[in-house]
Design a protein around this motif. Structure first.
Motif, mmCIF file in Angstrom:
data_model
loop_
_atom_site.group_PDB
_atom_site.id
_atom_site.type_symbol
_atom_site.label_atom_id
_atom_site.label_comp_id
_atom_site.label_asym_id
_atom_site.label_seq_id
_atom_site.Cartn_x
_atom_site.Cartn_y
_atom_site.Cartn_z
ATOM 1 N N HIS A 125 0.843 -1.195 0.000
ATOM 2 C CA HIS A 125 0.000 0.000 0.000
ATOM 3 C C HIS A 125 0.874 1.239 0.000
ATOM 4 O O HIS A 125 1.907 1.290 0.672
ATOM 5 N N TYR A 126 0.457 2.243 -0.766
ATOM 6 C CA TYR A 126 1.175 3.512 -0.751
ATOM 7 C C TYR A 126 0.180 4.654 -0.882
ATOM 8 O O TYR A 126 -0.991 4.453 -1.240
ATOM 9 N N VAL A 127 0.637 5.866 -0.562
ATOM 10 C CA VAL A 127 -0.183 7.067 -0.751
ATOM 11 C C VAL A 127 0.593 8.030 -1.629
ATOM 12 O O VAL A 127 1.830 7.991 -1.684
ATOM 13 N N GLU A 128 -0.127 8.889 -2.320
ATOM 14 C CA GLU A 128 0.478 9.856 -3.228
ATOM 15 C C GLU A 128 -0.350 11.129 -3.198
ATOM 16 O O GLU A 128 -1.563 11.083 -3.437
ATOM 17 N N GLU A 129 0.291 12.242 -2.886
ATOM 18 C CA GLU A 129 -0.408 13.528 -2.832
ATOM 19 C C GLU A 129 0.506 14.625 -3.346
ATOM 20 O O GLU A 129 1.722 14.581 -3.157
ATOM 21 N N GLY A 130 -0.091 15.653 -3.968
ATOM 22 C CA GLY A 130 0.654 16.816 -4.412
ATOM 23 C C GLY A 130 1.281 16.641 -5.784
ATOM 24 O O GLY A 130 1.191 15.580 -6.414
ATOM 25 N N LYS A 131 1.916 17.701 -6.242
ATOM 26 C CA LYS A 131 2.581 17.722 -7.539
ATOM 27 C C LYS A 131 3.945 18.375 -7.387
ATOM 28 O O LYS A 131 4.169 19.174 -6.492
ATOM 29 N N GLY A 132 4.833 18.027 -8.317
ATOM 30 C CA GLY A 132 6.167 18.602 -8.283
ATOM 31 C C GLY A 132 7.221 17.515 -8.261
ATOM 32 O O GLY A 132 6.976 16.369 -8.655
ATOM 33 N N LYS B 11 1.736 11.810 8.665
ATOM 34 C CA LYS B 11 0.552 12.611 8.365
ATOM 35 C C LYS B 11 0.887 14.102 8.246
ATOM 36 O O LYS B 11 0.497 14.770 7.290
ATOM 37 N N ASN B 12 1.623 14.633 9.203
ATOM 38 C CA ASN B 12 1.963 16.056 9.190
ATOM 39 C C ASN B 12 2.921 16.402 8.054
ATOM 40 O O ASN B 12 2.801 17.462 7.415
ATOM 41 N N GLU B 13 3.893 15.523 7.807
ATOM 42 C CA GLU B 13 4.868 15.786 6.754
ATOM 43 C C GLU B 13 4.197 15.762 5.372
ATOM 44 O O GLU B 13 4.521 16.589 4.509
ATOM 45 N N ILE B 14 3.284 14.830 5.169
ATOM 46 C CA ILE B 14 2.567 14.777 3.889
ATOM 47 C C ILE B 14 1.778 16.063 3.678
ATOM 48 O O ILE B 14 1.818 16.668 2.599
ATOM 49 N N ALA B 15 1.065 16.506 4.710
ATOM 50 C CA ALA B 15 0.274 17.737 4.608
ATOM 51 C C ALA B 15 1.163 18.937 4.307
ATOM 52 O O ALA B 15 0.779 19.837 3.542
ATOM 53 N N HIS B 16 2.351 18.963 4.896
ATOM 54 C CA HIS B 16 3.265 20.092 4.696
ATOM 55 C C HIS B 16 3.901 20.066 3.311
ATOM 56 O O HIS B 16 3.898 21.084 2.595
ATOM 57 N N PHE B 17 4.450 18.936 2.916
ATOM 58 C CA PHE B 17 5.259 18.891 1.702
ATOM 59 C C PHE B 17 4.443 18.780 0.426
ATOM 60 O O PHE B 17 4.952 19.074 -0.663
ATOM 61 N N LYS B 18 3.180 18.370 0.501
ATOM 62 C CA LYS B 18 2.394 18.210 -0.722
ATOM 63 C C LYS B 18 2.118 19.547 -1.414
ATOM 64 O O LYS B 18 1.714 19.567 -2.580
ATOM 65 N N GLU B 19 2.351 20.651 -0.723
ATOM 66 C CA GLU B 19 2.170 21.963 -1.343
ATOM 67 C C GLU B 19 3.218 22.211 -2.426
ATOM 68 O O GLU B 19 2.973 22.962 -3.368
ATOM 69 N N ASP B 20 4.397 21.589 -2.284
ATOM 70 C CA ASP B 20 5.492 21.851 -3.218
ATOM 71 C C ASP B 20 6.064 20.605 -3.878
ATOM 72 O O ASP B 20 6.882 20.721 -4.802
ATOM 73 N N PHE B 21 5.673 19.424 -3.405
ATOM 74 C CA PHE B 21 6.255 18.186 -3.907
ATOM 75 C C PHE B 21 5.174 17.159 -4.236
ATOM 76 O O PHE B 21 4.053 17.227 -3.720
ATOM 77 N N ARG B 22 5.539 16.227 -5.074
ATOM 78 C CA ARG B 22 4.725 15.027 -5.281
ATOM 79 C C ARG B 22 5.144 14.046 -4.185
ATOM 80 O O ARG B 22 6.172 13.392 -4.279
ATOM 81 N N VAL B 23 4.351 13.991 -3.138
ATOM 82 C CA VAL B 23 4.744 13.237 -1.948
ATOM 83 C C VAL B 23 4.216 11.800 -2.038
ATOM 84 O O VAL B 23 3.033 11.565 -2.267
ATOM 85 N N LEU B 24 5.117 10.873 -1.827
ATOM 86 C CA LEU B 24 4.789 9.449 -1.796
ATOM 87 C C LEU B 24 5.185 8.892 -0.439
ATOM 88 O O LEU B 24 6.170 9.319 0.159
ATOM 89 N N ALA B 25 4.404 7.945 0.042
ATOM 90 C CA ALA B 25 4.775 7.213 1.259
ATOM 91 C C ALA B 25 4.279 5.790 1.089
ATOM 92 O O ALA B 25 3.182 5.564 0.568
ATOM 93 N N VAL B 26 5.071 4.834 1.500
ATOM 94 C CA VAL B 26 4.737 3.430 1.286
ATOM 95 C C VAL B 26 4.748 2.671 2.610
ATOM 96 O O VAL B 26 5.594 2.909 3.475
ATOM 97 N N ASP B 27 3.775 1.775 2.770
ATOM 98 C CA ASP B 27 3.817 0.816 3.868
ATOM 99 C C ASP B 27 4.737 -0.318 3.429
ATOM 100 O O ASP B 27 4.403 -1.078 2.498
ATOM 101 N N LEU B 28 5.891 -0.426 4.053
ATOM 102 C CA LEU B 28 6.813 -1.501 3.708
ATOM 103 C C LEU B 28 6.184 -2.864 3.991
ATOM 104 O O LEU B 28 5.262 -2.985 4.803
#
Length: 258
Positions: free
Chosen positions: A12-19, A36-53
């Motif tokens: 499972h992974y999540v993807e938010e934002g662009k860049g 959760k907080n890092e995704i909310a912060h960085f998605k304004e400027d980055f294409r943020v991905l996070a994966v459940d290993l």
């Protein structure tokens, strides 16, 4: 819920934002929920991905796997998404995976951020701590044991407990067998001979009071990577992003935007 299959294991992974892509890799027994907080912060400027290993979160949980499987899973995710260049932020176990990716596929890495990291270990850091204090723990209740370990792991314990409570509904607790498999996957790795091959600009962040991966382990990595810088958070233990969140976001944002 986006998923993909890596070597027969559904992740499972999540993807938010662009860049520019920014991949977040979580720690042992945790999941994408910790970011959760890092995704909310960085998605304004980055294409943020996070994966459940594998073995964690909403991903499949085989009972036998190795650290190199985590590394290959991350590479497979990037290939699956068609990403040719990415910055990676890995925390604790996630920093080990990030080092493995940067060694195996250095051309993939734009910038590398290693949080409460180490370059080698006979056991997982949590197992090392349990082994060090084996004689002190048996007579304690479960609650007393947790309090004891927290005192040796974190500095701003109220902040850590608050975030753990907030994330409780999102985190998926591992069974004892799943936890054992996750710990075993981290046994006996050593990236030191290969870290000189890492070409990315690297930031290593350690917490002064971290009893799991203390600052000297982070500084060892900095000595081995040619373009690496070290920052010690003076009011943190093993969770700088929780214990000093504003400073953490500031330091990481500045580094990514350089």
């Amino acid at each position: 819920m986006p998923t993909f299959t890596s070597n027969g294991v559904q992740l499972h992974y999540v993807e938010e934002g662009k860049g520019m892509p920014l991949l977040l890799i979580h720690g042992l027994a945790s999941s994408v929920a910790m970011y959760k907080n890092e995704i909310a912060h960085f998605k304004e400027d980055f294409r943020v991905l996070a994966v459940d290993l594998r073995g964690h979160g909403k991903s499949d949980k085989p009972l036998e796997y190795l650290l190199r499987d985590h590394v290959q899973d991350v590479i497979n995710l990037l290939d699956y998404l068609g990403i040719e260049r990415v910055s990676i932020l890995g925390t604790s176990m996630g920093s080990y995976v990030a080092q493995g990716v940067a060694i195996k596929r250095p051309e993939l890495i734009n910038k590398l951020i290693l949080v409460v990291a180490k370059a080698h270990g006979k056991f997982s850091s949590s197992q090392e701590m349990l082994n060090r204090h084996a004689n002190e723990l048996p007579h304690l209740t479960a609650e007393e044991q947790q309090s004891f370990l927290f005192r040796h792991t974190f500095h701003n314990i109220p902040a850590v407990v608050k975030v753990m409570e907030e994330n409780q509904q999102d985190e998926i607790l591992l069974t004892p067998a799943q936890q054992a498999a996750a710990n075993k996957a981290l046994e006996g790795f050593d990236f030191r001979p290969k870290l000189g091959e890492v070409t990315a600009d690297t930031l290593v962040i350690s917490g002064r009071y971290d009893g799991l991966n203390p600052p000297e382990r982070g500084m060892e990595i900095v000595r081995l990577i040619s373009k690496a810088a070290f920052v010690e958070f003076t009011k943190s233990g093993h969770a700088p992003q929780v214990e000093e969140p504003e400073l953490f976001l500031e330091q990481v944002t500045d580094f990514l935007q350089k």
